[in-house]
Design an enzyme around this catalytic site. Structure first.
Site, short mmCIF file in Angstrom:
data_model
loop_
_atom_site.label_atom_id
_atom_site.label_comp_id
_atom_site.label_asym_id
_atom_site.label_seq_id
_atom_site.Cartn_x
_atom_site.Cartn_y
_atom_site.Cartn_z
N ASP A 1 3.03 -11.87 -93.63
CA ASP A 1 1.96 -12.49 -93.98
C ASP A 1 1.51 -13.71 -93.25
OD1 ASP A 1 3.07 -14.28 -95.36
OD2 ASP A 1 2.09 -14.11 -97.14
N HIS A 2 0.34 -14.53 -93.63
CA HIS A 2 0.35 -15.80 -92.78
C HIS A 2 1.13 -16.76 -92.94
CE1 HIS A 2 -1.32 -15.75 -96.85
NE2 HIS A 2 -1.14 -17.29 -96.84
N CYS B 1 7.19 -13.82 -95.25
CA CYS B 1 6.27 -14.48 -95.83
C CYS B 1 6.56 -15.94 -96.04
CB CYS B 1 5.93 -13.83 -97.20
SG CYS B 1 6.84 -14.05 -98.58
N THR C 1 7.96 -17.59 -98.39
CA THR C 1 9.47 -17.83 -98.83
C THR C 1 10.43 -16.60 -98.47
OG1 THR C 1 8.91 -16.83 -101.06
CG2 THR C 1 8.66 -19.36 -100.72
N GLY D 1 8.11 -13.10 -102.15
CA GLY D 1 6.97 -11.94 -102.40
C GLY D 1 6.89 -11.08 -101.96
N HIS E 1 27.80 -5.33 -97.13
CA HIS E 1 27.93 -4.90 -98.58
C HIS E 1 26.79 -4.18 -98.96
CE1 HIS E 1 31.40 -8.28 -99.29
NE2 HIS E 1 31.62 -7.48 -98.40
N ARG F 1 8.21 -20.84 -94.34
CA ARG F 1 8.19 -22.17 -94.94
C ARG F 1 9.52 -22.68 -95.30
NH1 ARG F 1 2.84 -20.62 -98.38
NH2 ARG F 1 1.59 -20.37 -96.46
N HIS G 1 31.68 -0.24 -101.71
CA HIS G 1 30.17 -0.72 -101.82
C HIS G 1 29.28 0.55 -101.87
CE1 HIS G 1 31.76 -4.55 -100.71
NE2 HIS G 1 32.24 -4.27 -99.61
C1 RB5 Z 1 1.23 -17.07 -99.62
O1 RB5 Z 1 0.49 -18.50 -99.69
C2 RB5 Z 1 2.32 -17.19 -100.00
O2 RB5 Z 1 2.40 -17.37 -101.76
C3 RB5 Z 1 3.40 -15.99 -99.46
O3 RB5 Z 1 3.53 -16.21 -97.99
C4 RB5 Z 1 4.73 -16.18 -99.90
O4 RB5 Z 1 5.56 -17.11 -99.82
C5 RB5 Z 1 4.86 -15.40 -101.33
O5 RB5 Z 1 6.02 -15.31 -102.00
#
Ligand code: RB5
Length: 148
Positions: free
Chosen positions: A9-10, A66, A68, A71, A99, A110, A134
């Site tokens: 995603d962005h 994404c 983190t 998601g 494993h 991020r 495993h």
């Molecule tokens: C998008 O703002 C953010 O929620 C997404 O990239 C991700 O981190 C979700 O888990």
């Protein structure tokens, strides 16, 4: 040639170029399933695209990104046969292939830098699944999915 699906995603877009160039340097054929810029999009769309590509056998492996990694990994793991692991360092990257035989890794744009993403992708892509004890545990995961 191993085919690897890539999707983000962005929030993960910042890592994509580094991930794609690393995979190509390692000899993989990359299938880029988007997104293609930093416009806001919904991560489940790209998690599902990569997951279905891997689950169907069209691609052998996948890398999803994404903000983190969390998601998009949750979305990908809803597809039967997918073992998507959020990875933040090279130790986790190696171990999740050794494993868990993770067929997808999830990275956070991020959370880690493009250079860290490159090192993580290389550690995971070049590691081998160890099988043995495993496999019983992976079979237990498949049983939860209703396959065994
Ligand atoms: C998008 O703002 C953010 O929620 C997404 O990239 C991700 O981190 C979700 O888990």
């Amino acid at each position: 040639m191993t085919k690897v699906a890539v999707g983000c995603d962005h929030g993960g877009f910042i890592l994509k170029e580094s991930v794609v160039s690393t995979l190509e340097r390692l000899g993989a054929e990359v299938v880029d399933l988007g997104c293609y810029d930093e416009s806001s999009v919904d991560y489940p769309v790209y998690g599902e695209k990569v997951a279905r590509s891997v689950a169907s056998g069209e691609c052998t492996l996948g890398v999803i990104m994404c903000g983190t990694g969390i998601g998009i990994s949750i979305a990908a793991n809803k597809v039967r046969g997918v073992r998507a692991a959020v990875v933040t360092n090279t130790y986790m990257a190696k171990l999740t292939k050794n494993h868990n035989n993770a067929n997808i890794i999830a990275l956070g744009g991020r959370v880690i830098s493009p250079d860290e993403a490159a090192a993580i992708v290389e550690a995971w892509y070049t590691a081998e699944y160890e099988g043995g004890r495993h496999q019983r545990r992976l079979d237990m995961i498949s049983a939860i999915e209703g396959d065994k």
